[in-house]
Design an enzyme around this catalytic site. Structure first.
Site, short mmCIF file in Angstrom:
data_model
loop_
_atom_site.label_atom_id
_atom_site.label_comp_id
_atom_site.label_asym_id
_atom_site.label_seq_id
_atom_site.Cartn_x
_atom_site.Cartn_y
_atom_site.Cartn_z
N HIS A 49 0.85 -1.19 0.00
CA HIS A 49 0.00 0.00 0.00
C HIS A 49 0.88 1.25 0.00
CE1 HIS A 49 0.47 -0.95 4.39
NE2 HIS A 49 0.93 0.27 4.34
C1 T46 Z 1 2.96 0.85 6.78
C2 T46 Z 1 3.75 -0.38 6.98
C3 T46 Z 1 5.23 -0.12 7.07
C4 T46 Z 1 -3.79 -0.74 13.82
O1 T46 Z 1 -4.83 -1.02 14.45
N1 T46 Z 1 -3.08 0.38 14.14
C5 T46 Z 1 -1.94 0.72 13.50
O2 T46 Z 1 -1.32 1.76 13.84
C6 T46 Z 1 -1.48 -0.14 12.45
C7 T46 Z 1 -0.20 0.21 11.70
C8 T46 Z 1 -2.20 -1.26 12.14
N2 T46 Z 1 -3.34 -1.54 12.82
C9 T46 Z 1 -4.07 -2.77 12.49
C10 T46 Z 1 -4.73 -2.77 11.12
C11 T46 Z 1 -4.65 -4.23 10.71
O3 T46 Z 1 -5.76 -4.91 11.22
O4 T46 Z 1 -3.11 -3.84 12.46
C12 T46 Z 1 -3.40 -4.75 11.42
C13 T46 Z 1 -2.20 -4.92 10.51
O5 T46 Z 1 -1.97 -3.70 9.80
P1 T46 Z 1 -1.52 -3.67 8.25
O6 T46 Z 1 -2.09 -4.80 7.54
O7 T46 Z 1 -1.79 -2.29 7.73
O8 T46 Z 1 0.09 -3.88 8.42
P2 T46 Z 1 1.21 -3.76 7.30
O9 T46 Z 1 2.42 -4.38 7.88
O10 T46 Z 1 0.77 -4.23 5.98
O11 T46 Z 1 1.48 -2.16 7.15
C14 T46 Z 1 1.94 -1.40 8.25
C15 T46 Z 1 1.20 -0.07 8.32
O12 T46 Z 1 -0.19 -0.28 8.34
C16 T46 Z 1 1.53 0.85 7.18
O13 T46 Z 1 1.09 2.16 7.49
O14 T46 Z 1 3.41 1.77 6.13
O15 T46 Z 1 3.34 -1.16 8.11
#
Ligand code: T46
Length: 142
Positions: A49
């Site tokens: 993303h």
């Molecule tokens: C990014 C990369 C480097 C939350 O509730 N709060 C938060 O602050 C974050 C970051 C995530 N979440 C929840 C949302 C999802 O249910 O944690 C779960 C996993 O998040 P996500 O699938 O977005 O994780 P990544 O590793 O794909 O991405 C993250 C960040 O979301 C993003 O901003 O730049 O790490």
């Protein structure tokens, strides 16, 4: 595309190392949120993303991983393997994190609170977004 990797100052003595990070001093923005990922399973690719506004610094404080940055025109892979190095990721930048070692802890310092509406999760939409935004942010290596 220029990649910005910060090398932080470790405060070492006979007891070991300590790295301190202060907003606007070591980190170029106000730190509104800190999160970290660990226990990442073998072969997993996270991210996929971009963000409209969010800026971040990624620090692999234990173990190692790689980050693929893509500004819509160019892609670069940056290894993160030192706890005193931070990768700056600007807004309007597609990111993927992969090749996590089993002991990797990837800590992220973020300029904004968590906001789902700031995410662009569709790659074609991202390409359209950066095309309409003009050039993505970049800066020199430090
Ligand atoms: C990014 C990369 C480097 C939350 O509730 N709060 C938060 O602050 C974050 C970051 C995530 N979440 C929840 C949302 C999802 O249910 O944690 C779960 C996993 O998040 P996500 O699938 O977005 O994780 P990544 O590793 O794909 O991405 C993250 C960040 O979301 C993003 O901003 O730049 O790490």
């Amino acid at each position: 595309m220029q990649v910005v990797k910060y090398v932080f100052q470790p405060h070492g003595d006979e007891r070991g190392q300590l790295v301190a990070l202060e907003e606007y001093i070591d980190i170029p923005f106000e730190i509104k949120r800190v999160y970290f990922m660990y226990d990442t399973k073998d072969g997993v690719i996270r991210g996929h993303h971009a963000h409209k506004s969010l800026e971040q610094i990624l620090i692999c404080i234990h173990g190692s991983c790689k980050v693929r940055l893509d500004n819509g025109k160019e892609k670069k892979v940056i290894p993160l393997e030192k706890p005193y190095e931070g990768l700056y990721v600007s807004n309007s930048m597609w990111r993927e994190m992969f090749d996590f070692s089993s002991d990797a802890v990837l800590m992220v310092l973020a300029s904004e609170l968590y906001e789902e509406s700031d995410y662009i999760r569709d790659y074609d939409e991202f390409l359209e977004y950066v095309k309409n935004c003009g050039d993505t942010e970049s800066a020199e290596e430090v």
